[in-house]
Design an enzyme around this catalytic site. Structure first.
Site, mmCIF file in Angstrom:
data_model
loop_
_atom_site.group_PDB
_atom_site.id
_atom_site.type_symbol
_atom_site.label_atom_id
_atom_site.label_comp_id
_atom_site.label_asym_id
_atom_site.label_seq_id
_atom_site.Cartn_x
_atom_site.Cartn_y
_atom_site.Cartn_z
ATOM 1 C CG ASN A 32 -0.263 0.256 2.517
ATOM 2 O OD1 ASN A 32 0.968 0.218 2.587
ATOM 3 N ND2 ASN A 32 -1.030 0.515 3.561
ATOM 4 C CB THR A 35 7.065 2.491 5.401
ATOM 5 O OG1 THR A 35 6.679 1.106 5.440
ATOM 6 C CG2 THR A 35 6.484 3.222 6.586
ATOM 7 C CE1 TYR A 143 6.755 -3.879 13.510
ATOM 8 C CE2 TYR A 143 8.125 -4.485 15.379
ATOM 9 C CZ TYR A 143 7.900 -4.473 14.021
ATOM 10 O OH TYR A 143 8.810 -5.057 13.168
HETATM 11 P P1 NAD Z 1 9.486 -1.280 5.574
HETATM 12 O O1 NAD Z 1 8.688 -0.288 6.321
HETATM 13 O O2 NAD Z 1 10.500 -0.789 4.595
HETATM 14 O O3 NAD Z 1 8.555 -2.303 4.801
HETATM 15 C C1 NAD Z 1 7.215 -2.562 5.140
HETATM 16 C C2 NAD Z 1 6.416 -2.589 3.844
HETATM 17 O O4 NAD Z 1 5.064 -2.946 4.166
HETATM 18 C C3 NAD Z 1 6.354 -1.217 3.151
HETATM 19 O O5 NAD Z 1 6.571 -1.379 1.776
HETATM 20 C C4 NAD Z 1 4.947 -0.730 3.446
HETATM 21 O O6 NAD Z 1 4.457 0.191 2.496
HETATM 22 C C5 NAD Z 1 4.188 -2.039 3.477
HETATM 23 N N1 NAD Z 1 2.932 -1.968 4.228
HETATM 24 C C6 NAD Z 1 2.736 -1.443 5.480
HETATM 25 N N2 NAD Z 1 1.446 -1.558 5.829
HETATM 26 C C7 NAD Z 1 0.812 -2.183 4.803
HETATM 27 C C8 NAD Z 1 -0.523 -2.581 4.549
HETATM 28 N N3 NAD Z 1 -1.502 -2.352 5.468
HETATM 29 N N4 NAD Z 1 -0.832 -3.175 3.377
HETATM 30 C C9 NAD Z 1 0.136 -3.392 2.447
HETATM 31 N N5 NAD Z 1 1.429 -3.034 2.609
HETATM 32 C C10 NAD Z 1 1.760 -2.440 3.784
HETATM 33 O O7 NAD Z 1 10.198 -2.195 6.680
HETATM 34 P P2 NAD Z 1 11.171 -3.445 6.535
HETATM 35 O O8 NAD Z 1 12.343 -3.196 7.428
HETATM 36 O O9 NAD Z 1 11.391 -3.788 5.117
HETATM 37 O O10 NAD Z 1 10.309 -4.578 7.247
HETATM 38 C C11 NAD Z 1 9.665 -5.620 6.509
HETATM 39 C C12 NAD Z 1 9.040 -6.592 7.490
HETATM 40 O O11 NAD Z 1 10.055 -7.168 8.321
HETATM 41 C C13 NAD Z 1 8.017 -5.959 8.438
HETATM 42 O O12 NAD Z 1 6.956 -6.868 8.650
HETATM 43 C C14 NAD Z 1 8.799 -5.785 9.719
HETATM 44 O O13 NAD Z 1 7.961 -5.806 10.861
HETATM 45 C C15 NAD Z 1 9.732 -6.981 9.695
HETATM 46 N N6 NAD Z 1 10.934 -6.727 10.495
HETATM 47 C C16 NAD Z 1 11.933 -5.927 10.041
HETATM 48 C C17 NAD Z 1 13.040 -5.688 10.833
HETATM 49 C C18 NAD Z 1 14.191 -4.846 10.375
HETATM 50 O O14 NAD Z 1 15.104 -4.628 11.179
HETATM 51 N N7 NAD Z 1 14.266 -4.366 9.167
HETATM 52 C C19 NAD Z 1 13.119 -6.255 12.115
HETATM 53 C C20 NAD Z 1 12.066 -7.063 12.544
HETATM 54 C C21 NAD Z 1 10.973 -7.304 11.721
#
Ligand code: NAD
Ligand code: UDP
Length: 310
Positions: A32, A35, A143
């Site tokens: 969507n 972020t 979260y």
């Molecule tokens: P990010 O914010 O770059 O990616 C999240 C993605 O999800 C974005 O593209 C955003 O637009 C999309 N999104 C958010 N809400 C949405 C919705 N309702 N419908 C459709 N799309 C939606 O963050 P990231 O670091 O790439 O994280 C990716 C995943 O990994 C997440 O689930 C996050 O919780 C998990 N995670 C990441 C880390 C880290 O350190 N990077 C650590 C623990 C968990």
């Protein structure tokens, strides 16, 4: 295979799109753009095996796929706290929608869980058997509890409906394609250093985190998803543990900036320490990180220099 990645236009999701396409799969990227951004996947738009869908995971979706990676959820504290109710809906309803789809089309489904399920941990390092120390009503709860509930849903769909699940608990991961205004510590420090601004340490800076480079993490995802021995939850992260002061000093040294360190108020419920026990990943996935923090920071700094036009 045809593979769905929710949150596929985000930092980690877009790297996963690259990896799965280069492994010869078809990828459907659902996002969507809360972020995430189109720019992260712009180089894939002409690829006939890649499809981009603007859609919200809280609304149901129907597709025919062989595997699902559920990554949709804002990950940085300022972004997930911006609309806390939406964040928990995204984790819970997103999980229900992915699991319902997986059940219908018999796809294997992967959940991007988090070290946040351990909260402010009383056990160190954190192993998968630790149940965590989580505040259910604080600013981070939307979260943490959303991700905990998603894990519960994954296991209940597995037990009740035989859905084929995999769960990874991701520890702080960084690298190119993070947003400059993401708000997480690595991107904040790098962007501040490159702009000659002071690096903002929250609290005394003695809290620790363990930082994994994105490419190591993605390799762990692929190994977990493509074996039949374990379903998780399994920690994937780099056990190297650093204080935020050490991280700031490294960024200052590598960038050669004249920026100084300033201290700001520590946000509530900020975990004091975090380090993965990766014994299970080593044993079952033959996985360990290969990129040191110094190497990963150099790559990420080079990315932000170009991204910011500096
Ligand atoms: P990010 O914010 O770059 O990616 C999240 C993605 O999800 C974005 O593209 C955003 O637009 C999309 N999104 C958010 N809400 C949405 C919705 N309702 N419908 C459709 N799309 C939606 O963050 P990231 O670091 O790439 O994280 C990716 C995943 O990994 C997440 O689930 C996050 O919780 C998990 N995670 C990441 C880390 C880290 O350190 N990077 C650590 C623990 C968990
Ligand atoms: N942090 C900091 N300065 C910043 C951003 C974050 O000192 O500009 C701290 C934050 O308080 C936390 C650690 O860095 O102790 C990691 O924060 P991040 O938001 O990256 O991840 P999380 O707290 O979710 O692990």
């Amino acid at each position: 295979m045809r593979i769905l990645i929710t949150g596929g236009a985000g930092f980690l999701g877009s790297h996963l799109c690259d990896r799965l396409l280069s492994d010869g799969h078809e990828v459907v990227c659902l996002d969507n753009f809360f972020t995430g951004r189109k720019r992260n996947v712009a180089h894939l738009l002409d690829n006939p095996y890649f499809e981009l869908m603007r859609h919200d995971v809280t609304d149901p979706f129907k597709l025919e796929v062989d595997q699902i990676y559920n990554l949709a959820c804002p990950a940085s504290p300022p972004h997930y706290q911006y609309n806390a109710i939406k964040t928990i809906k995204t984790s819970v309803m997103g999980a229900i929608n992915c699991l319902g789809l997986a059940k219908r089309v018999k796809a294997r489904v992967f959940q991007a869980s988090t070290s946040e399920v351990y909260g402010d941990p009383l056990e160190h390092p954190q192993s998968e058997s630790y149940w965590g120390h989580v505040n259910p009503i604080g600013l981070r709860s939307c979260y943490d509890e959303g991700k905990r509930c998603a894990e519960t849903l994954f296991f209940d769909y597995h037990r009740q409906n035989g859905v084929d699940i995999r769960i990874v608990r991701i520890f702080n991961t960084y690298g190119p394609r993070m947003l400059a205004d993401d708000g997480r510590v690595v991107s904040n420090f790098i962007v501040q250093a490159l702009r000659g601004e002071d690096l903002t340490i929250y609290g005394d800076g003695l809290q620790t985190r363990s930082f994994c480079y994105f490419s190591d993490l993605i390799e762990g995802f692929i190994r977990l998803m493509n074996q039949d021995e374990v379903i998780g939850p399994i920690n994937i992260g780099n056990p190297g543990e650093f204080t935020m002061l050490e991280l700031a000093e490294k960024v200052i040294e590598i960038t050669g900036t004249s920026s100084k360190i300033v201290h700001k108020e520590l946000p509530s419920d900020d975990p004091k320490q975090r380090k993965p026990d990766i014994t299970l990943a080593q044993k079952h996935l033959n996985w360990e990180p290969t990129i040191t923090l110094d190497e990963g920071l150099r790559e990420t700094i080079a990315y932000f220099k170009e991204d910011l036009g500096l």
